[in-house]
Write an enzyme that holds these catalytic residues in place. Structure first.
Site, mmCIF file in Angstrom:
data_model
loop_
_atom_site.group_PDB
_atom_site.id
_atom_site.type_symbol
_atom_site.label_atom_id
_atom_site.label_comp_id
_atom_site.label_asym_id
_atom_site.label_seq_id
_atom_site.Cartn_x
_atom_site.Cartn_y
_atom_site.Cartn_z
ATOM 1 N N SER A 93 0.793 -1.235 0.000
ATOM 2 C CA SER A 93 0.000 0.000 0.000
ATOM 3 C C SER A 93 0.824 1.284 0.000
ATOM 4 O O SER A 93 0.257 2.372 -0.108
ATOM 5 C CB SER A 93 -0.948 0.027 1.198
ATOM 6 O OG SER A 93 -2.167 -0.556 0.829
ATOM 7 N N LYS B 278 0.247 3.916 -2.589
ATOM 8 C CA LYS B 278 -0.721 5.029 -2.493
ATOM 9 C C LYS B 278 -0.025 6.385 -2.262
ATOM 10 O O LYS B 278 -0.677 7.421 -2.377
ATOM 11 C CB LYS B 278 -1.736 4.757 -1.383
ATOM 12 C CG LYS B 278 -2.621 3.546 -1.698
ATOM 13 C CD LYS B 278 -3.677 3.299 -0.649
ATOM 14 C CE LYS B 278 -4.533 2.101 -0.987
ATOM 15 N NZ LYS B 278 -4.174 0.880 -0.255
ATOM 16 N N SER C 128 -6.061 3.637 4.317
ATOM 17 C CA SER C 128 -5.477 2.891 3.202
ATOM 18 C C SER C 128 -6.547 2.273 2.288
ATOM 19 O O SER C 128 -6.417 1.145 1.827
ATOM 20 C CB SER C 128 -4.554 1.790 3.737
ATOM 21 O OG SER C 128 -3.711 1.333 2.716
#
Length: 373
Positions: A47, A50, A107
């Protein structure tokens, strides 16, 4: 901004991230590397992907292509993402600001895709923008296949590249309002009230930490790109592939402690400060401000001095319209003992359109009269 890794020799004798596959510690304003462990090894970023997604969202907001209070509609595809999510339903609308909270704090994969579709038209087109940005930043070991970091073939990055993407994102200081929030609610006044808790626990437990993004998949293990600010110095610490979240946080803590105990930053300029006037030919404006494109600082060991630092401004020759706000029009150099220690782009403060023939005519006529513009 480029700066030599002035303190490269410092990082050899110490081990701050013994349980991580790779790690890096940089000072944000100068990009100076303070610690490095296998920082060019290609690994799945999970993640932490991102960070790039948020960078492109912040750029779209900065250029006015996207508004914080505008409603974004969730597609069937965005709602189907799974993994970390805020359980958006197909057709559900949230503002950019709420979606960003979902991405930065929780997230959220569904919110990442929803905003990507709004910015670029489709997730694929947004991923193309991500990879173009990778090239623009001069990164050699990063390739994205999605906006979320969900496992995908040939989706990889490195600790070094993640630190540079984070450095770029942190130009937009509003982002830490989101990434530095420990808990928040979405859909507050509804029966679907949703509690967001930051996946980055250091936001609560390490003074000064206000971002940026955790990551975890079975393959990537525990990852974190963290940033903290203390006494005018902002640092970025990245860890890939720690065995547990506890180990990940302990190693990042060690890196941050090291940076703040050994070094200090001397801020010179904030972002968007006017440094010089630039002459533009054939434009609807004859002069514009050349402004800083990022915060500019000098890094020293604790107790170091910057009194002898000299400044040099180099504007590009023959600047012609049209120009866009943010286009590079020069360089600011800071030197010490004849060596360049900081080099940073100066950019156009506003758009400059082509002058009309009438404006050009009046200008040339003005050469022969006292009433010229």
């Amino acid at each position: 901004m480029s700066a030599p890794a002035v303190f490269a020799e410092e990082k050899n004798g110490i081990n701050l991230a013994d349980e991580a596959k790779s790690a890096i510690l940089i000072e944000r304003d100068t990009g100076t590397i303070l610690y490095d462990k296998n920082s060019n090894e290609k690994l799945p970023p999970a993640s932490m992907t991102k960070i790039m997604t948020m960078l492109l969202i912040m750029e779209a907001i900065d250029t006015g292509k996207l508004k914080m209070d505008e409603k974004i509609r969730t597609s069937e595809y965005a709602a189907s993402m799974g993994g970390s999510q805020i359980f958006l339903e197909p057709g559900e609308e949230m503002t950019t600001e709420q979606m960003l909270r979902g991405i930065a704090i929780g997230s959220a994969n569904d919110a990442s895709v929803a905003v990507a579709e709004r910015v670029a038209g489709s997730e694929e087109a947004f991923v193309e923008m991500m990879n173009n940005k990778v090239k623009e930043l001069g990164l050699k070991n990063t390739q994205f296949r999605n906006t979320t970091g969900l496992p995908a073939e040939n989706h990889f990055s490195t600790a070094h590249d993640m630190a540079i993407i984070a450095k770029e994102l942190l130009k937009y200081d509003k982002i830490t309002k989101f990434t530095g929030t420990y808990e928040s609610f979405l859909r507050e006044n509804t029966d679907k009230k949703f509690w967001l808790v930051n996946t980055n626990r250091l936001v609560k437990f390490y003074p000064g930490v206000d971002g940026l993004k955790t990551g975890y998949t079975g393959e990537a293990k525990y990852c974190l790109t963290a940033t903290a600010e203390k006494n005018n110095m902002r640092v970025i610490a990245v860890v890939f592939g720690a065995p547990t979240s506890k180990s990940r946080n302990a190693q990042v803590t060690k890196m941050l402690d090291y940076a703040f105990s050994q070094y200090e930053t001397h801020p010179m300029y904030e972002r968007n400060v006017s440094i010089e006037k630039a002459r533009i030919s054939k434009g609807d404006k004859k002069n514009i401000e050349a402004v800083t494109s990022e915060p500019i600082s000098i890094l020293t060991k604790k107790g170091g001095s910057v009194e002898k630092v000299q400044q040099e401004i180099v504007l590009k020759k023959d600047l012609k319209a049209p120009l866009k706000k943010g286009d590079e029009i020069g360089q600011l150099r800071l030197t010490l003992d004849g060596k360049t220690i900081v080099e940073s782009p100066l950019v156009a403060s506003v758009d400059v359109k082509n002058a009309t023939w009438w404006e050009l005519y009046k200008r040339s006529f003005g050469l022969f009269t006292k009433s010229g513009e």
